[in-house]
Design a protein around this motif. Structure first.
Motif, PDB file in Angstrom:
ATOM      1  N   LEU A 148       0.938  -1.100   0.089  1.00  0.00           N
ATOM      2  CA  LEU A 148      -0.001  -0.002   0.164  1.00  0.00           C
ATOM      3  C   LEU A 148       0.835   1.199   0.136  1.00  0.00           C
ATOM      4  O   LEU A 148       1.752   1.489   0.976  1.00  0.00           O
ATOM      5  CB  LEU A 148      -0.937   0.031   1.269  1.00  0.00           C
ATOM      6  CG  LEU A 148      -1.731   1.295   1.459  1.00  0.00           C
ATOM      7  CD1 LEU A 148      -2.890   1.373   0.343  1.00  0.00           C
ATOM      8  CD2 LEU A 148      -2.276   1.034   2.843  1.00  0.00           C
ATOM      9  N   THR A 149       0.883   2.051  -1.004  1.00  0.00           N
ATOM     10  CA  THR A 149       1.747   3.120  -1.073  1.00  0.00           C
ATOM     11  C   THR A 149       1.185   4.353  -1.958  1.00  0.00           C
ATOM     12  O   THR A 149       0.389   4.185  -2.977  1.00  0.00           O
ATOM     13  CB  THR A 149       3.016   2.731  -1.814  1.00  0.00           C
ATOM     14  OG1 THR A 149       4.011   3.710  -1.965  1.00  0.00           O
ATOM     15  CG2 THR A 149       2.659   2.189  -3.296  1.00  0.00           C
ATOM     16  N   SER A 150       1.456   5.481  -1.517  1.00  0.00           N
ATOM     17  CA  SER A 150       1.411   6.524  -2.148  1.00  0.00           C
ATOM     18  C   SER A 150       2.566   7.345  -3.076  1.00  0.00           C
ATOM     19  O   SER A 150       2.704   8.363  -3.682  1.00  0.00           O
ATOM     20  CB  SER A 150       0.984   7.849  -1.336  1.00  0.00           C
ATOM     21  OG  SER A 150       2.282   8.457  -0.510  1.00  0.00           O
ATOM     22  N   GLY A 151       3.676   6.144  -3.352  1.00  0.00           N
ATOM     23  CA  GLY A 151       4.917   6.518  -3.969  1.00  0.00           C
ATOM     24  C   GLY A 151       5.777   7.445  -3.500  1.00  0.00           C
ATOM     25  O   GLY A 151       6.353   8.421  -3.689  1.00  0.00           O
ATOM     26  N   GLN A 152       5.685   7.474  -1.918  1.00  0.00           N
ATOM     27  CA  GLN A 152       6.510   8.003  -1.051  1.00  0.00           C
ATOM     28  C   GLN A 152       6.238   9.796  -1.126  1.00  0.00           C
ATOM     29  O   GLN A 152       7.239  10.378  -1.017  1.00  0.00           O
ATOM     30  CB  GLN A 152       7.870   7.840  -1.242  1.00  0.00           C
ATOM     31  CG  GLN A 152       8.222   6.408  -0.698  1.00  0.00           C
ATOM     32  CD  GLN A 152       9.775   6.192  -0.174  1.00  0.00           C
ATOM     33  OE1 GLN A 152      10.515   6.743  -0.833  1.00  0.00           O
ATOM     34  NE2 GLN A 152      10.032   5.252   0.778  1.00  0.00           N
ATOM     35  N   ALA A 153       5.113  10.017  -1.451  1.00  0.00           N
ATOM     36  CA  ALA A 153       4.598  11.318  -1.612  1.00  0.00           C
ATOM     37  C   ALA A 153       3.209  11.607  -0.857  1.00  0.00           C
ATOM     38  O   ALA A 153       2.627  10.721  -0.725  1.00  0.00           O
ATOM     39  CB  ALA A 153       4.596  11.737  -3.246  1.00  0.00           C
ATOM     40  N   GLY A 159       3.017  11.360  -6.303  1.00  0.00           N
ATOM     41  CA  GLY A 159       4.085  10.017  -6.143  1.00  0.00           C
ATOM     42  C   GLY A 159       4.040   9.206  -7.416  1.00  0.00           C
ATOM     43  O   GLY A 159       4.616   8.147  -7.302  1.00  0.00           O
ATOM     44  N   ARG A 160       3.253   9.887  -8.505  1.00  0.00           N
ATOM     45  CA  ARG A 160       3.159   8.746  -9.602  1.00  0.00           C
ATOM     46  C   ARG A 160       4.370   8.396 -10.502  1.00  0.00           C
ATOM     47  O   ARG A 160       4.116   7.502 -10.722  1.00  0.00           O
ATOM     48  CB  ARG A 160       2.255   9.714 -10.409  1.00  0.00           C
ATOM     49  CG  ARG A 160       2.787  11.003 -11.206  1.00  0.00           C
ATOM     50  CD  ARG A 160       1.907  11.611 -11.858  1.00  0.00           C
ATOM     51  NE  ARG A 160       2.335  12.911 -12.559  1.00  0.00           N
ATOM     52  CZ  ARG A 160       2.782  14.160 -11.784  1.00  0.00           C
ATOM     53  NH1 ARG A 160       2.147  14.140 -10.461  1.00  0.00           N
ATOM     54  NH2 ARG A 160       3.046  15.228 -12.422  1.00  0.00           N
ATOM     55  N   ASP A 161       5.491   9.347 -10.327  1.00  0.00           N
ATOM     56  CA  ASP A 161       6.800   8.602 -11.025  1.00  0.00           C
ATOM     57  C   ASP A 161       7.256   7.343 -10.354  1.00  0.00           C
ATOM     58  O   ASP A 161       7.487   6.452 -10.936  1.00  0.00           O
ATOM     59  CB  ASP A 161       7.709   9.591 -11.129  1.00  0.00           C
ATOM     60  CG  ASP A 161       7.147  10.685 -12.000  1.00  0.00           C
ATOM     61  OD1 ASP A 161       6.704  10.563 -12.985  1.00  0.00           O
ATOM     62  OD2 ASP A 161       7.883  11.860 -11.708  1.00  0.00           O
ATOM     63  N   LEU A 162       7.406   7.384  -9.014  1.00  0.00           N
ATOM     64  CA  LEU A 162       7.563   6.224  -8.190  1.00  0.00           C
ATOM     65  C   LEU A 162       6.725   4.957  -8.449  1.00  0.00           C
ATOM     66  O   LEU A 162       7.017   3.816  -8.376  1.00  0.00           O
ATOM     67  CB  LEU A 162       7.677   6.779  -6.674  1.00  0.00           C
ATOM     68  CG  LEU A 162       8.235   5.281  -5.680  1.00  0.00           C
ATOM     69  CD1 LEU A 162       9.656   4.775  -6.325  1.00  0.00           C
ATOM     70  CD2 LEU A 162       8.548   5.909  -4.288  1.00  0.00           C
ATOM     71  N   LEU A 163       5.451   5.299  -8.198  1.00  0.00           N
ATOM     72  CA  LEU A 163       4.448   4.568  -8.415  1.00  0.00           C
ATOM     73  C   LEU A 163       4.507   3.628  -9.744  1.00  0.00           C
ATOM     74  O   LEU A 163       4.504   2.354  -9.954  1.00  0.00           O
ATOM     75  CB  LEU A 163       2.943   4.913  -8.453  1.00  0.00           C
ATOM     76  CG  LEU A 163       2.509   5.497  -6.810  1.00  0.00           C
ATOM     77  CD1 LEU A 163       1.056   6.265  -7.025  1.00  0.00           C
ATOM     78  CD2 LEU A 163       2.264   4.136  -6.036  1.00  0.00           C
ATOM     79  N   LYS A 164       4.780   4.266 -10.711  1.00  0.00           N
ATOM     80  CA  LYS A 164       5.074   4.018 -12.173  1.00  0.00           C
ATOM     81  C   LYS A 164       6.148   2.849 -12.263  1.00  0.00           C
ATOM     82  O   LYS A 164       5.982   1.728 -12.645  1.00  0.00           O
ATOM     83  CB  LYS A 164       5.385   5.004 -13.251  1.00  0.00           C
ATOM     84  CG  LYS A 164       5.390   4.395 -14.560  1.00  0.00           C
ATOM     85  CD  LYS A 164       5.723   5.709 -15.425  1.00  0.00           C
ATOM     86  CE  LYS A 164       5.865   5.332 -16.880  1.00  0.00           C
ATOM     87  NZ  LYS A 164       6.057   6.299 -17.879  1.00  0.00           N
ATOM     88  N   GLU A 165       7.318   3.301 -11.522  1.00  0.00           N
ATOM     89  CA  GLU A 165       8.566   2.296 -11.260  1.00  0.00           C
ATOM     90  C   GLU A 165       8.229   1.165 -10.562  1.00  0.00           C
ATOM     91  O   GLU A 165       8.670  -0.062 -10.999  1.00  0.00           O
ATOM     92  CB  GLU A 165       9.622   3.330 -10.563  1.00  0.00           C
ATOM     93  CG  GLU A 165      10.331   4.073 -11.833  1.00  0.00           C
ATOM     94  CD  GLU A 165      10.808   3.326 -12.923  1.00  0.00           C
ATOM     95  OE1 GLU A 165      11.749   2.597 -12.597  1.00  0.00           O
ATOM     96  OE2 GLU A 165      10.372   3.739 -14.088  1.00  0.00           O
TER      97      GLU A 165
END
Length: 251
Positions: A148-153, A159-165
């Motif tokens: 479960l994550t917001s992409g550390q944002a 946090g979409r860039d980290l979520l994409k990765e």
């Protein structure tokens, strides 16, 4: 099996009923969502099991604040995992960090063992860990089902860039469940950008307390005003999000 997940985060029977009415795939059950959620009571779990047919994952968090726990707090978590397993929960949601910001894999592996055949998810302790890609691989190695994550944002869109990765690097080995600030419009934008098909939202609206008499000058909660505000899941918010996911990914 559905090609998407819409998980509703709820802390009351009324919110669980609204989530079910809106077509949520499952709920994450907690208490005190206003402070990010802590472990719910057993009676609350039983009420939701009794009054809905929802799949229930239980958030286990012994207190508000950081995710570095002492031995007493860890034993509390372990007992809660066992208790909710015996009660028939579908899964638990946990997270523990070491002081250096790495996952406490020793304690998490013990919780995974205690969970048995239940599903197990890593909660947003992930969002304050030092190395999200290492944590991803550790969660996979531990046998966790979900991160479960917001992409550390602050929000999933930020946090979409980290979520994409994370979605790319997960390679289907673990569910990436996007959280924070989730609703119909963010989902609409996140799907093509990240490829993520699993979303976590509270869909909350603020309702007025039924209290007519209100004692002025004293607050018993976060503030005097908050004593007379109730947060509840809105079934329409859930339904709109579910319909969007269904249109995109199919039933």
């Amino acid at each position: 099996m559905s090609k998407y997940i819409l998980e509703a985060c709820v802390d009351s029977v009324q919110s669980a009923l609204a989530a079910e009415k809106g077509g949520a795939s499952r709920v994450e059950l907690c208490s005190d969502l206003v402070i990010g959620g802590v472990s719910p009571s057993l009676p609350l779990f039983r009420q939701i099991r009794r009054h809905t047919g929802l799949k229930i994952r239980v958030l286990l968090r012994p207190r508000y604040g950081d995710y570095c726990y002492d031995d007493y707090e860890f034993e509390e978590l372990r007992e809660e995992v066992s208790m909710f397993r015996e009660e028939g929960a579908d899964g638990v949601v946990v997270g523990i960090l070491n002081p250096d910001g790495s996952l406490n894999t020793d304690q998490l592996s013990k919780l995974k063992q205690e969970a048995g055949s239940m599903e197990i998810a890593l909660h947003r302790a992930f969002d304050v860990c030092a190395d999200p890609f290492l944590a991803l691989e550790q969660a996979v190695d531990l046998g966790f089902d979900t991160i479960l994550t917001s992409g550390q944002a602050p929000t999933a869109w930020e946090g979409r860039d980290l979520l994409k990765e994370l979605q790319k690097k997960s390679r289907g080995r673990i569910e990436i469940l996007a959280a924070s600030g989730i609703g119909p419009e963010p989902i609409r934008e996140l799907i093509p950008y990240t490829g993520i098909s699993s979303y976590h939202m509270s869909g909350k609206v603020e309702l007025e307390s039924a209290m007519i008499f209100r004692k002025e000058g004293i607050g018993l909660g976060l503030s005097e005003d908050s004593d007379y505000k109730i947060l509840r899941t809105d079934s329409q918010e859930i339904r709109t999000s579910v319909e969007l996911l269904s249109q995109t990914f199919g039933a």
